[in-house]
Design an enzyme around this catalytic site. Sequence first.
Site, PDB file in Angstrom:
ATOM      1  N   GLN A  23       0.826  -1.217   0.000  1.00 15.93           N
ATOM      2  CA  GLN A  23       0.000   0.000   0.000  1.00 15.93           C
ATOM      3  C   GLN A  23       0.860   1.267   0.000  1.00 15.93           C
ATOM      4  O   GLN A  23       0.676   2.156  -0.838  1.00 15.93           O
ATOM      5  CB  GLN A  23      -0.912   0.022   1.233  1.00 15.93           C
ATOM      6  CG  GLN A  23      -2.017  -1.014   1.222  1.00 15.93           C
ATOM      7  CD  GLN A  23      -3.052  -0.705   2.297  1.00 15.93           C
ATOM      8  OE1 GLN A  23      -3.950   0.100   2.101  1.00 15.93           O
ATOM      9  NE2 GLN A  23      -2.935  -1.351   3.436  1.00 15.93           N
TER      10      GLN A  23
ATOM     11  N   ASP B 105      14.800 -10.168  -1.679  1.00 10.06           N
ATOM     12  CA  ASP B 105      14.406 -10.823  -0.433  1.00 10.06           C
ATOM     13  C   ASP B 105      15.189 -10.132   0.677  1.00 10.06           C
ATOM     14  O   ASP B 105      16.388 -10.352   0.838  1.00 10.06           O
ATOM     15  CB  ASP B 105      14.746 -12.312  -0.500  1.00 10.06           C
ATOM     16  CG  ASP B 105      14.446 -13.036   0.808  1.00 10.06           C
ATOM     17  OD1 ASP B 105      13.920 -12.396   1.747  1.00 10.06           O
ATOM     18  OD2 ASP B 105      14.759 -14.240   0.890  1.00 10.06           O
TER      19      ASP B 105
ATOM     20  N   ALA C  21       7.000  -5.598   4.773  1.00 10.06           N
ATOM     21  CA  ALA C  21       6.639  -6.142   6.089  1.00 10.06           C
ATOM     22  C   ALA C  21       5.744  -7.364   5.925  1.00 10.06           C
ATOM     23  O   ALA C  21       5.094  -7.537   4.893  1.00 10.06           O
ATOM     24  CB  ALA C  21       5.920  -5.090   6.929  1.00 10.06           C
TER      25      ALA C  21
ATOM     26  N   THR D   2       4.402   0.263  13.560  1.00 13.62           N
ATOM     27  CA  THR D   2       2.971   0.075  13.797  1.00 13.62           C
ATOM     28  C   THR D   2       2.537   0.384  15.221  1.00 13.62           C
ATOM     29  O   THR D   2       3.349   0.331  16.159  1.00 13.62           O
ATOM     30  CB  THR D   2       2.618  -1.397  13.481  1.00 13.62           C
ATOM     31  OG1 THR D   2       1.240  -1.653  13.798  1.00 13.62           O
ATOM     32  CG2 THR D   2       3.463  -2.361  14.291  1.00 13.62           C
TER      33      THR D   2
ATOM     34  N   TYR E 199       2.803 -10.392  15.653  1.00 16.88           N
ATOM     35  CA  TYR E 199       3.058  -9.286  14.726  1.00 16.88           C
ATOM     36  C   TYR E 199       3.675  -8.107  15.467  1.00 16.88           C
ATOM     37  O   TYR E 199       4.694  -7.547  15.050  1.00 16.88           O
ATOM     38  CB  TYR E 199       1.761  -8.873  14.031  1.00 16.88           C
ATOM     39  CG  TYR E 199       1.873  -7.613  13.218  1.00 16.88           C
ATOM     40  CD1 TYR E 199       2.653  -7.568  12.065  1.00 16.88           C
ATOM     41  CD2 TYR E 199       1.195  -6.445  13.595  1.00 16.88           C
ATOM     42  CE1 TYR E 199       2.766  -6.393  11.316  1.00 16.88           C
ATOM     43  CE2 TYR E 199       1.304  -5.285  12.853  1.00 16.88           C
ATOM     44  CZ  TYR E 199       2.085  -5.257  11.715  1.00 16.88           C
ATOM     45  OH  TYR E 199       2.198  -4.103  10.990  1.00 16.88           O
TER      46      TYR E 199
ATOM     47  N   TRP F  22      -3.900   1.724  10.980  1.00 17.70           N
ATOM     48  CA  TRP F  22      -5.156   1.688  10.217  1.00 17.70           C
ATOM     49  C   TRP F  22      -4.966   2.212   8.788  1.00 17.70           C
ATOM     50  O   TRP F  22      -5.686   3.101   8.333  1.00 17.70           O
ATOM     51  CB  TRP F  22      -6.224   2.499  10.937  1.00 17.70           C
ATOM     52  CG  TRP F  22      -6.682   1.960  12.259  1.00 17.70           C
ATOM     53  CD1 TRP F  22      -6.002   1.128  13.100  1.00 17.70           C
ATOM     54  CD2 TRP F  22      -7.938   2.214  12.905  1.00 17.70           C
ATOM     55  NE1 TRP F  22      -6.733   0.862  14.228  1.00 17.70           N
ATOM     56  CE2 TRP F  22      -7.933   1.525  14.133  1.00 17.70           C
ATOM     57  CE3 TRP F  22      -9.040   2.983  12.574  1.00 17.70           C
ATOM     58  CZ2 TRP F  22      -9.004   1.558  15.017  1.00 17.70           C
ATOM     59  CZ3 TRP F  22     -10.109   3.025  13.459  1.00 17.70           C
ATOM     60  CH2 TRP F  22     -10.103   2.311  14.660  1.00 17.70           C
TER      61      TRP F  22
END
Length: 292
Positions: free
Chosen positions: A11, A37, A61, A102, A126, A151
């Site tokens: 995204q 990678d 991620a 995050t 996570y 979000w």
Amino acid sequence: MRVLITGCNGQVGHCLTEQLNIKENTVVLALSREDLDITDAAAVNKIVLKFNPNVIINAAAHTAVDNAEKEVELSFKINRDGPKYLAESAQKINAAMLHISTDYVFSGDKDGEYHPEDLTEPQSIYGHSKLAGELAVVAACDKHIILRTAWVFGEHGNNFVKTMLRLGKDRDALSIVGDQFGGPTYAGDIAGALIEIATQIETNKPVEYGIYHFSGFPHVSWFEFAETIFNSAKEQDIFDKTPALSSISTADYPTPAKRPANSKLATNKMVESFGIEASDWQAALSRVKHYA
């Protein structure tokens, strides 16, 4: 400015590539998972030394939060080891390392907004793997910016907005969690923030390296976010009739990984240090047709 992007098909990575490709005096090397990678230290080192970037932006991620509960080794390879190798290579050539993290590094139990210096206490694999990645970047590269966000939604990849629009076409009613709160964040705004930071670094403006928060405002629940999505969709004639929404609790919608009840991130440090305001997610939804 020479910028290396990893995770260019995600995204944020997609938006970064689009925005940097039209930026003057900028050379971009945008790499997907197939191109590089990041868990292969030798491959990372080879590409970084060959391209010789001023800035590395890691948008790669393992973000499948529930799958991570079973895919523990994979999560740590991608979310900890990959950033570590990128940061080590950045340090070798004195490049800046910009890394996306995050809200899941926090417990989600705090009242009010989370600040960058607040105690981290992840509640999921996570979250643990992303925190390990932060620590690895800090240890490996002096010139680091860690950007925690939450979000995320945008035109590319899978996200809550797209899911709501897809389900809304087929269902008359939807139940949405109403006791988790955060700031929806437009992927294009995250990309813009990272590019502004990179530009300030490259133009030798004084930069305070460290951890920052960048997410959307105002803060809402998932239920309120869904309401806004459908209201925007109706205004733009995507739906003749929107589904009836009902608010449910987290307990009513169990998931393998625990979600933070509070994902509200304080973004004032970003404003003070870089002049970058919180993401205006409501403005981003005014283009909701692009997500359908």
